[in-house]
Scaffold this motif. Structure first.
Motif, short mmCIF file in Angstrom:
data_model
loop_
_atom_site.label_atom_id
_atom_site.label_comp_id
_atom_site.label_asym_id
_atom_site.label_seq_id
_atom_site.Cartn_x
_atom_site.Cartn_y
_atom_site.Cartn_z
N LEU A 10 51.99 44.86 49.04
CA LEU A 10 50.66 44.44 49.47
C LEU A 10 49.75 44.38 48.24
CD1 LEU A 10 48.36 43.80 51.43
CD2 LEU A 10 48.26 46.21 52.03
N ALA A 11 49.24 43.20 47.98
CA ALA A 11 48.37 43.03 46.81
C ALA A 11 46.96 42.65 47.25
CB ALA A 11 48.93 41.95 45.89
N THR A 12 45.99 43.26 46.62
CA THR A 12 44.61 42.82 46.81
C THR A 12 44.07 42.40 45.46
OG1 THR A 12 43.82 45.07 46.50
CG2 THR A 12 44.10 44.33 48.77
N MET A 13 43.18 41.44 45.48
CA MET A 13 42.59 41.03 44.20
C MET A 13 41.18 40.52 44.39
SD MET A 13 44.68 37.49 43.36
CE MET A 13 43.53 36.61 42.31
N GLU A 14 40.48 40.44 43.28
CA GLU A 14 39.14 39.85 43.29
C GLU A 14 39.03 38.86 42.15
OE1 GLU A 14 35.77 42.57 43.26
OE2 GLU A 14 36.62 43.58 45.01
N ILE A 15 38.26 37.84 42.39
CA ILE A 15 37.89 36.94 41.30
C ILE A 15 36.49 37.38 40.85
CG2 ILE A 15 37.67 34.54 40.55
CD1 ILE A 15 40.35 34.95 41.86
N THR A 47 52.00 47.37 40.39
CA THR A 47 51.28 47.08 39.16
C THR A 47 49.86 46.62 39.46
OG1 THR A 47 52.11 44.80 39.22
CG2 THR A 47 53.23 46.32 37.74
N GLY A 48 49.04 46.82 38.44
CA GLY A 48 47.74 46.18 38.45
C GLY A 48 47.81 45.00 37.51
N PHE A 49 46.86 44.09 37.62
CA PHE A 49 46.84 42.98 36.67
C PHE A 49 45.42 42.53 36.41
CE2 PHE A 49 47.48 41.20 40.94
CZ PHE A 49 46.50 40.22 41.00
N LEU A 50 45.24 41.94 35.26
CA LEU A 50 43.94 41.39 34.88
C LEU A 50 44.21 40.12 34.09
CD1 LEU A 50 40.84 41.60 34.49
CD2 LEU A 50 41.26 43.10 32.55
N TYR A 51 43.77 39.00 34.61
CA TYR A 51 44.04 37.72 33.96
C TYR A 51 42.74 37.00 33.65
CZ TYR A 51 48.70 38.41 36.13
OH TYR A 51 49.90 38.91 36.55
N THR A 52 42.71 36.27 32.55
CA THR A 52 41.50 35.52 32.19
C THR A 52 41.59 34.10 32.71
OG1 THR A 52 42.48 34.86 30.09
CG2 THR A 52 41.14 36.84 30.07
N ASN A 53 40.59 33.70 33.46
CA ASN A 53 40.44 32.30 33.85
C ASN A 53 39.38 31.66 32.96
OD1 ASN A 53 42.24 32.81 36.03
ND2 ASN A 53 40.54 33.70 37.18
N SER A 96 36.05 33.10 34.73
CA SER A 96 36.20 34.23 35.66
C SER A 96 37.42 35.03 35.26
CB SER A 96 36.33 33.72 37.10
OG SER A 96 37.53 32.99 37.26
N LEU A 97 37.52 36.22 35.87
CA LEU A 97 38.71 37.06 35.68
C LEU A 97 39.35 37.26 37.04
CD1 LEU A 97 37.02 39.88 33.53
CD2 LEU A 97 38.37 37.94 32.66
N SER A 98 40.68 37.37 37.07
CA SER A 98 41.37 37.76 38.29
C SER A 98 41.86 39.18 38.07
CB SER A 98 42.57 36.86 38.57
OG SER A 98 42.13 35.54 38.84
N ILE A 99 41.43 40.09 38.93
CA ILE A 99 41.89 41.47 38.81
C ILE A 99 42.49 41.89 40.14
CG2 ILE A 99 39.64 42.52 39.41
CD1 ILE A 99 40.38 44.71 37.27
N GLY A 100 43.60 42.56 40.07
CA GLY A 100 44.24 42.93 41.34
C GLY A 100 45.21 44.07 41.16
N VAL A 101 45.71 44.52 42.29
CA VAL A 101 46.68 45.60 42.27
C VAL A 101 47.57 45.47 43.50
CG1 VAL A 101 45.07 47.21 43.41
CG2 VAL A 101 46.97 48.11 42.06
N GLY A 102 48.86 45.71 43.29
CA GLY A 102 49.78 45.62 44.43
C GLY A 102 50.81 46.72 44.35
N THR A 103 51.14 47.29 45.49
CA THR A 103 52.21 48.28 45.55
C THR A 103 53.05 47.97 46.78
OG1 THR A 103 51.22 49.89 47.05
CG2 THR A 103 50.55 50.02 44.76
N LEU A 104 54.25 48.49 46.79
CA LEU A 104 55.05 48.34 47.99
C LEU A 104 54.24 48.84 49.18
CD1 LEU A 104 58.71 49.44 47.14
CD2 LEU A 104 57.77 47.13 47.27
N LEU A 105 54.33 48.12 50.28
CA LEU A 105 53.60 48.54 51.49
C LEU A 105 54.03 49.95 51.89
CD1 LEU A 105 51.66 47.83 53.80
CD2 LEU A 105 53.56 46.69 54.95
#
Lengths: 98, 431
Positions: free
Chosen positions: B184-189, B224-230, B233-242
């Motif tokens: 399950l991953a959640t993220m924000e722009i 993992t968490g992630f942070l990507y540059t657009n 904007s930035l995409s930041i998110g985190v996902g772990t096994l449900l």
């Protein structure tokens, strides 16, 4: 906090998303007694990323309007007590970016 | 709608669009059905799109497609509470054509990509849910949609309906996925000025970077968490096994806030404004969780077939490749006039013989392994950070003494032995 981010609460986060909610729910708790008697943790109220599920005294309230359609509740409910279908065509969440 | 099509593709994500594009380009009569308002409106991806597999569909797409930034640097952060050990590769060869990968915003990209399929002649129908496959004499011959009189018929139906493939499930291709087979991953722009992004991440204009964040980003749960540059904007998110989220009783959006406010991460996103919040499941069961991918008159591609390499954050590329192979197989089936599994199995053979099947096979036990032994995330990453801190703190202690301290920090001989075994085990599951 540091003023880095707004949208810290789930309510604030949900305001960032566009929903075209149907008038009918696409999520159904099959048996409310199962939630009441067999599921002390009410785990769906914790892991749902949109806080769609809220426990209200004796029954599960389902705020389907804010559903992200991720499917976690269908897979994660320990009692397979959630009937999960897609919202009607064109309804439900509308991502503009992600 | 009584017209019969050569092929119905269910779901306009990277898999479905690739498949529809290829078939339409070859002159097949294809309908692409999307349940959202537009392609991409239901789709979520951390945001890295690989160039090669996309170019196998549309050469030089990057000259036209709505992309964010070509990625020139990939960082891997081993995060603890107040520290991080980072490994990074920056290569300016990636800043030039033909590039390696790009950050993208899916709602924009998928619309463009679907438009290209339409230009090739595919018929795109939005706002339509496929309720079930129509099966006759053991063969899928069409689909029933939620439109009035909404039955559509075709020689082949391609299921590209994503991680929640209710259709593949209803055909009995797989059972319901378990909570340890999906993340399950959640993220924000987060909106942030272009110039600030480039200054903060050491980038020239039109260069991007990605951070993959392990350890404390998931509070030690596998994920993992992630942070990507657009662009801006930035995409930041985190996902772990449900399953991990359920076990630790963590609220996904609180975990996301935790990452955003982590003292090591926070400076990167300072001053940004959240503009969208998204949640999605990622099929991370890998090789062992792959459903049946073909039967008479039907093929399964992309996320619906669990084609994700969680170790290398690849998925959209596998989706596109599977879509392409599915299209080639449908063409072959048309040529032979045989839509039975005998011909359609060509798709499975191609898929398993390609990098998709090979990579899934290579990492078939990896997710399960790291899930079963949480010490990698919970213990070893903090240990690595403590060792780095010891070694790099200059305080008059000799380096020999420091090494001794680090060695002692690893624990008793028994614990050291266990660690050595864990390292060997980890090497084994990713080798």
């Amino acid at each position: 906090m540091s003023g880095v981010t707004k949208a810290q609460t789930i309510e604030e986060k949900q305001y960032l998303v566009r929903f075209n909610a149907d008038t009918e729910s696409h999520l159904h708790v099959l048996d409310h007694d199962t939630c009441l008697s067999k599921c002390p943790d009410k785990i769906c109220t914790i892991f749902c990323p949109a806080e769609v599920y809220k426990w209200e005294d004796i029954r599960m309230h389902v705020g389907y309007e804010g559903c992200h359609e991720c499917g976690s509740c269908r897979i994660g409910c320990p009692h397979e007590n959630i009937k999960w279908v897609y919202p009607k065509g064109g309804h439900g969440i509308v991502f503009r970016l992600g | 709608m009584s017209e019969k099509f050569d092929c119905i593709v269910v779901g306009a994500g990277p898999a479905g669009i690739s498949c529809a594009y290829e078939m339409a380009k070859s002159g097949l009569n294809v309908v692409l059905i999307e349940r959202g308002e537009y392609p991409g409106s239901k789709n979520v991806m951390g945001g890295v799109l690989y160039r090669k597999m996309m170019e196998d569909i549309i050469p030089e797409f990057y000259k036209e497609a709505p992309l964010e930034r070509p990625v020139v640097e990939q960082r891997f952060m081993m995060l603890d509470k107040q520290s991080a050990s980072t490994f990074s590769y920056k290569g300016l060869e990636w800043a030039e054509e033909p590039y390696n990968n790009f950050t993208v915003l899916r709602a924009k990209f998928d619309q463009w990509f679907a438009d290209q399929a339409v230009k090739q002649g595919a018929l795109l129908i939005n706002e339509t849910v496929v309720l079930e496959c129509i099966v006759e004499n053991g063969k899928v011959i069409g689909v029933k949609t939620d439109r009035e009189a909404g039955e559509i018929f075709a020689d082949v139906v391609v299921l590209a309906d994503g991680v929640n493939s209710l259709l593949a499930k209803s055909l009995g291709f797989h059972k319901e996925f378990r909570p340890d087979e999906v993340a399950l991953a959640t993220m924000e722009i987060l909106k942030l000025d272009k110039k600030i992004i480039e200054d903060r991440f050491n980038l020239e204009p039109n260069q991007g970077c990605t951070f993959e964040i392990f350890g404390d980003a998931t509070k030690g749960i596998l994920g993992t968490g992630f942070l990507y540059t657009n662009k801006d904007s930035l995409s930041i998110g985190v996902g772990t096994l449900l399953s991990g989220m359920i076990k630790k009783k963590i609220k996904p959006y609180e975990l996301l806030e935790y990452v955003k406010n982590h003292p090591i991460i926070r400076p990167y996103i300072q001053g940004s404004e959240p503009i969208e919040y998204l949640a999605h499941l990622i099929p991370e069961g890998g090789y062992h969780s792959m459903p049946k991918v073909c039967d008479n008159g039907v093929l399964v591609i992309g996320d619906a077939a669990q084609l994700v390499n969680a170790i290398h954050r690849e998925g959209s590329n596998m989706a596109m490749t599977s879509g392409k192979y599915a299209a080639e197989t449908v063409l072959l089936a048309k040529e032979r006039g045989d839509y039975s599994v005998r011909t359609l199995d060509t798709y499975r053979m191609k898929l398993m013989g390609s990098f998709v099947g090979q990579d899934l096979k290579k990492y078939k036990d990896a997710t399960h392994h790291f899930d079963k032994y949480p010490q990698y995330f919970e213990q070893y990453i903090p240990m690595l950070n403590r060792a780095a801190s010891q070694m790099f703190t200059v305080d008059g202690t000799s380096k020999w003494d420091k090494q001794k301290k680090i060695w002692n920090d690893l624990g008793s001989n028994r614990e050291k032995l266990k660690m050595a075994r864990d390292i060997l085990r980890a090497m084994k599951v990713v080798k």
